[in-house]
Design a protein around this motif. Sequence first.
Motif, PDB file in Angstrom:
ATOM      1  N   ASN A  48      -2.414  -2.080  -0.912  1.00 21.60           N
ATOM      2  CA  ASN A  48      -1.565  -0.965  -0.490  1.00 21.60           C
ATOM      3  C   ASN A  48      -2.256   0.376  -0.701  1.00 21.60           C
ATOM      4  OD1 ASN A  48       1.335   0.248  -0.002  1.00 21.60           O
ATOM      5  ND2 ASN A  48       0.592   1.188  -1.880  1.00 21.60           N
ATOM      6  N   ASP A  49      -2.816   0.576  -1.881  1.00 19.80           N
ATOM      7  CA  ASP A  49      -3.405   1.867  -2.220  1.00 19.80           C
ATOM      8  C   ASP A  49      -4.675   2.131  -1.414  1.00 19.80           C
ATOM      9  OD1 ASP A  49      -1.301   2.025  -3.947  1.00 19.80           O
ATOM     10  OD2 ASP A  49      -2.471   1.669  -5.766  1.00 19.80           O
ATOM     11  N   ALA A  50      -5.470   1.077  -1.184  1.00 20.31           N
ATOM     12  CA  ALA A  50      -6.667   1.242  -0.355  1.00 20.31           C
ATOM     13  C   ALA A  50      -6.288   1.523   1.102  1.00 20.31           C
ATOM     14  CB  ALA A  50      -7.547   0.002  -0.453  1.00 20.31           C
ATOM     15  N   CYS A  51      -5.179   0.930   1.562  1.00 16.89           N
ATOM     16  CA  CYS A  51      -4.692   1.224   2.918  1.00 16.89           C
ATOM     17  C   CYS A  51      -4.249   2.684   3.037  1.00 16.89           C
ATOM     18  CB  CYS A  51      -3.535   0.290   3.284  1.00 16.89           C
ATOM     19  SG  CYS A  51      -4.045  -1.377   3.748  1.00 16.89           S
ATOM     20  N   LEU A  52      -3.642   3.205   1.971  1.00 20.61           N
ATOM     21  CA  LEU A  52      -3.249   4.616   1.976  1.00 20.61           C
ATOM     22  C   LEU A  52      -4.473   5.517   2.110  1.00 20.61           C
ATOM     23  CD1 LEU A  52      -0.495   4.823  -0.791  1.00 20.61           C
ATOM     24  CD2 LEU A  52      -0.212   5.304   1.635  1.00 20.61           C
ATOM     25  N   ILE A  53      -5.527   5.218   1.353  1.00 20.14           N
ATOM     26  CA  ILE A  53      -6.738   6.035   1.382  1.00 20.14           C
ATOM     27  C   ILE A  53      -7.402   5.972   2.753  1.00 20.14           C
ATOM     28  CG2 ILE A  53      -9.022   6.399   0.361  1.00 20.14           C
ATOM     29  CD1 ILE A  53      -6.654   7.019  -1.530  1.00 20.14           C
ATOM     30  N   THR A  54      -7.471   4.789   3.336  1.00 20.40           N
ATOM     31  CA  THR A  54      -8.177   4.599   4.609  1.00 20.40           C
ATOM     32  C   THR A  54      -7.271   4.749   5.830  1.00 20.40           C
ATOM     33  OG1 THR A  54      -7.825   2.191   4.410  1.00 20.40           O
ATOM     34  CG2 THR A  54      -9.904   3.092   3.563  1.00 20.40           C
ATOM     35  N   LYS A  55      -5.965   4.963   5.582  1.00 21.37           N
ATOM     36  CA  LYS A  55      -4.974   5.146   6.655  1.00 21.37           C
ATOM     37  C   LYS A  55      -4.913   3.925   7.585  1.00 21.37           C
ATOM     38  CE  LYS A  55      -5.448  10.185   6.546  1.00 21.37           C
ATOM     39  NZ  LYS A  55      -4.376  10.277   5.536  1.00 21.37           N
ATOM     40  N   LYS A  56      -4.792   2.766   6.971  1.00 20.09           N
ATOM     41  CA  LYS A  56      -4.673   1.517   7.721  1.00 20.09           C
ATOM     42  C   LYS A  56      -3.318   0.873   7.448  1.00 20.09           C
ATOM     43  CE  LYS A  56      -9.148   1.865   8.617  1.00 20.09           C
ATOM     44  NZ  LYS A  56      -9.732   2.108   9.942  1.00 20.09           N
ATOM     45  N   THR A  87      -2.381 -12.695   0.226  1.00 21.73           N
ATOM     46  CA  THR A  87      -2.620 -13.047  -1.169  1.00 21.73           C
ATOM     47  C   THR A  87      -1.316 -13.471  -1.850  1.00 21.73           C
ATOM     48  OG1 THR A  87      -2.183 -10.858  -2.123  1.00 21.73           O
ATOM     49  CG2 THR A  87      -4.370 -11.227  -1.188  1.00 21.73           C
ATOM     50  N   ASP A  88      -1.447 -14.042  -3.054  1.00 21.69           N
ATOM     51  CA  ASP A  88      -0.258 -14.335  -3.868  1.00 21.69           C
ATOM     52  C   ASP A  88      -0.403 -13.711  -5.241  1.00 21.69           C
ATOM     53  OD1 ASP A  88      -2.143 -15.980  -4.989  1.00 21.69           O
ATOM     54  OD2 ASP A  88      -0.938 -17.800  -4.953  1.00 21.69           O
ATOM     55  N   ASN A  89      -1.149 -12.627  -5.312  1.00 25.28           N
ATOM     56  CA  ASN A  89      -1.410 -11.929  -6.573  1.00 25.28           C
ATOM     57  C   ASN A  89      -0.855 -10.517  -6.474  1.00 25.28           C
ATOM     58  OD1 ASN A  89      -2.812 -10.171  -8.455  1.00 25.28           O
ATOM     59  ND2 ASN A  89      -4.149 -11.897  -8.900  1.00 25.28           N
ATOM     60  N   LEU A  90       0.140 -10.189  -7.322  1.00 29.57           N
ATOM     61  CA  LEU A  90       0.816  -8.900  -7.204  1.00 29.57           C
ATOM     62  C   LEU A  90      -0.112  -7.721  -7.451  1.00 29.57           C
ATOM     63  CD1 LEU A  90       4.359  -9.406  -8.757  1.00 29.57           C
ATOM     64  CD2 LEU A  90       3.717  -9.185  -6.370  1.00 29.57           C
ATOM     65  N   SER A  91      -0.998  -7.818  -8.415  1.00 29.56           N
ATOM     66  CA  SER A  91      -1.887  -6.689  -8.688  1.00 29.56           C
ATOM     67  C   SER A  91      -2.797  -6.417  -7.500  1.00 29.56           C
ATOM     68  CB  SER A  91      -2.708  -6.950  -9.951  1.00 29.56           C
ATOM     69  OG  SER A  91      -3.527  -8.085  -9.804  1.00 29.56           O
ATOM     70  N   ILE A  92      -3.220  -7.464  -6.780  1.00 28.28           N
ATOM     71  CA  ILE A  92      -4.051  -7.281  -5.590  1.00 28.28           C
ATOM     72  C   ILE A  92      -3.240  -6.650  -4.460  1.00 28.28           C
ATOM     73  CG2 ILE A  92      -5.392  -8.467  -3.819  1.00 28.28           C
ATOM     74  CD1 ILE A  92      -6.830  -8.310  -6.452  1.00 28.28           C
ATOM     75  N   TYR A 123       8.537  -1.606  -3.705  1.00 28.10           N
ATOM     76  CA  TYR A 123       8.354  -2.141  -5.058  1.00 28.10           C
ATOM     77  C   TYR A 123       7.542  -1.140  -5.890  1.00 28.10           C
ATOM     78  CZ  TYR A 123       9.740  -6.560  -2.862  1.00 28.10           C
ATOM     79  OH  TYR A 123      10.412  -7.537  -2.179  1.00 28.10           O
ATOM     80  N   PRO A 124       8.198  -0.121  -6.415  1.00 28.53           N
ATOM     81  CA  PRO A 124       7.452   0.922  -7.142  1.00 28.53           C
ATOM     82  C   PRO A 124       6.872   0.462  -8.463  1.00 28.53           C
ATOM     83  CG  PRO A 124       9.822   1.322  -7.269  1.00 28.53           C
ATOM     84  CD  PRO A 124       9.635   0.214  -6.280  1.00 28.53           C
ATOM     85  N   GLU A 125       7.480  -0.525  -9.092  1.00 32.77           N
ATOM     86  CA  GLU A 125       7.011  -0.970 -10.406  1.00 32.77           C
ATOM     87  C   GLU A 125       6.000  -2.102 -10.264  1.00 32.77           C
ATOM     88  OE1 GLU A 125       7.795   0.571 -13.187  1.00 32.77           O
ATOM     89  OE2 GLU A 125       9.071   1.940 -12.058  1.00 32.77           O
ATOM     90  N   GLU A 126       4.903  -1.992 -10.981  1.00 34.63           N
ATOM     91  CA  GLU A 126       3.873  -3.027 -10.937  1.00 34.63           C
ATOM     92  C   GLU A 126       4.235  -4.145 -11.909  1.00 34.63           C
ATOM     93  OE1 GLU A 126      -0.194  -1.888 -10.840  1.00 34.63           O
ATOM     94  OE2 GLU A 126       0.232   0.070  -9.976  1.00 34.63           O
ATOM     95  N   ASN A 127       5.117  -5.017 -11.464  1.00 41.84           N
ATOM     96  CA  ASN A 127       5.589  -6.138 -12.284  1.00 41.84           C
ATOM     97  C   ASN A 127       4.712  -7.353 -12.024  1.00 41.84           C
ATOM     98  OD1 ASN A 127       6.949  -8.155 -13.618  1.00 41.84           O
ATOM     99  ND2 ASN A 127       8.675  -8.218 -12.200  1.00 41.84           N
ATOM    100  N   ASN A 128       3.860  -7.708 -12.981  1.00 35.54           N
ATOM    101  CA  ASN A 128       2.943  -8.822 -12.814  1.00 35.54           C
ATOM    102  C   ASN A 128       3.463 -10.125 -13.405  1.00 35.54           C
ATOM    103  OD1 ASN A 128       0.890  -7.438 -11.424  1.00 35.54           O
ATOM    104  ND2 ASN A 128       0.197  -6.518 -13.338  1.00 35.54           N
ATOM    105  N   LYS A 129       4.743 -10.175 -13.747  1.00 35.32           N
ATOM    106  CA  LYS A 129       5.278 -11.380 -14.381  1.00 35.32           C
ATOM    107  C   LYS A 129       5.768 -12.407 -13.362  1.00 35.32           C
ATOM    108  CE  LYS A 129       6.659  -9.003 -18.632  1.00 35.32           C
ATOM    109  NZ  LYS A 129       7.747  -8.692 -19.559  1.00 35.32           N
ATOM    110  N   VAL A 130       5.762 -12.044 -12.074  1.00 37.40           N
ATOM    111  CA  VAL A 130       6.223 -12.967 -11.055  1.00 37.40           C
ATOM    112  C   VAL A 130       5.191 -14.078 -10.880  1.00 37.40           C
ATOM    113  CG1 VAL A 130       6.882 -13.202  -8.639  1.00 37.40           C
ATOM    114  CG2 VAL A 130       7.501 -11.145  -9.900  1.00 37.40           C
ATOM    115  N   LEU A 131       5.648 -15.322 -10.742  1.00 42.55           N
ATOM    116  CA  LEU A 131       4.750 -16.460 -10.621  1.00 42.55           C
ATOM    117  C   LEU A 131       4.107 -16.495  -9.241  1.00 42.55           C
ATOM    118  CD1 LEU A 131       6.929 -19.286 -12.216  1.00 42.55           C
ATOM    119  CD2 LEU A 131       5.288 -17.776 -13.347  1.00 42.55           C
ATOM    120  N   ASN A 132       2.858 -16.960  -9.185  1.00 41.70           N
ATOM    121  CA  ASN A 132       2.222 -17.184  -7.898  1.00 41.70           C
ATOM    122  C   ASN A 132       2.494 -18.614  -7.447  1.00 41.70           C
ATOM    123  OD1 ASN A 132       0.551 -18.749  -9.466  1.00 41.70           O
ATOM    124  ND2 ASN A 132      -1.303 -17.571  -9.074  1.00 41.70           N
TER     125      ASN A 132
END
Length: 360
Positions: free
Chosen positions: A134-142, A124-129, A171-180
């Motif tokens: 990442n978080d879904a991988c943590l939950i599912t251990k993938k 993807t090229d979307n930071l929030s995604i 990248y601990p901070e959810e910085n969504n200002k980066v351009l796609n």
Amino acid sequence: MNASTRYNRQIILPEIGEDGQRKLAKAKVLIIGAGGLGAAVLPYLAAAGVGEIGIVDHDVIELSNLQRQVIYKTSAVGKYKVEEAKAMISEFNPGIKVNAIAEKLSGKNAISLFENYDIIVDATDNLSIKYLINDACLITKKPMVYGSIFRFQGQVSVFNYQDGPTYRCLYPEENNKVLNCEDAGVIGISVGIIGMLQANEVIKMILEIGEVLNGKILVYSILNNEQQKYDFDKNQAFEMNEIEFHKKYNSDKNHVQEISSEAVLNEIDADEVLFLDVRNEDEFPKVNFKNGIQIPLMNLENEIEKLNTNQTIYVFCQSGIRSKTAVELLQKHQFKNVKSIAGGVLKLKQFLKEEIKIEQ
């Protein structure tokens, strides 16, 4: 068709052999995004004989995609990417299973999708995604095979592999200002190289050979052919369980309302509506709404006093990504009637050429 003949050139490698080919055939890999990175990852995994590949993307093919998403034909413009990708791969290698999932990845479907696969590829090229993956991988251990492009530079890493560091460790901070890519620009060669490097990490993990980019990030520049590899450590402080995941990603508070370009058509002359352009001043095409104002996203928080919290505000950018971030920011500052214009200017200009002045 004889599988050993198809895969002969890699089977004769002592690090692979017949056992390795069987590992590839049993593997299940999910690719999030069928754009530039996905278009590079997918053919190489299919060619290697990865037994089951899922592709998640809700988007359709646009003419501007073809410059870097090289698996699609001009005749496929307007069709769903995942369906076209599946058709191409099924013809290319009919011996593997391809699942076309024409959905947008979200907190509602990520965990259930990830549970069915061994490895998750972030194309993807979307930071929030990326944080969601990442978080879904943590939950599912993938493990999460990360790829990112900014203009002529790309990054590759593998997160959550064998309890290793995660995306949030780097990248601990959810910085969504980066351009796609749509907003910053990209050359197709960049996504091709980074996508193939991602495919390489997938195959190494399946075969259990080589050194996986676990706790390491590879940074590659196509302009000077330089690459650096940096180490980073796991942050033990960050943990997430399934309850926290659903609270974060499925809360109504996190929902950004959108308005379609067709609906905007009915409100362009409404005095009570303000159209907020959060693109940079050098971006084209220019869209001149009667009730319009431009405040680049990076300046929005500092110039928020220019806006009225009680006014209805429709926010737009080039493609509909930054506008969602702007809506979230405005909502945090108690703006109640704000919506993102879906698809941004790229979609707007298809509907509004007659009603407003658009400068190319």
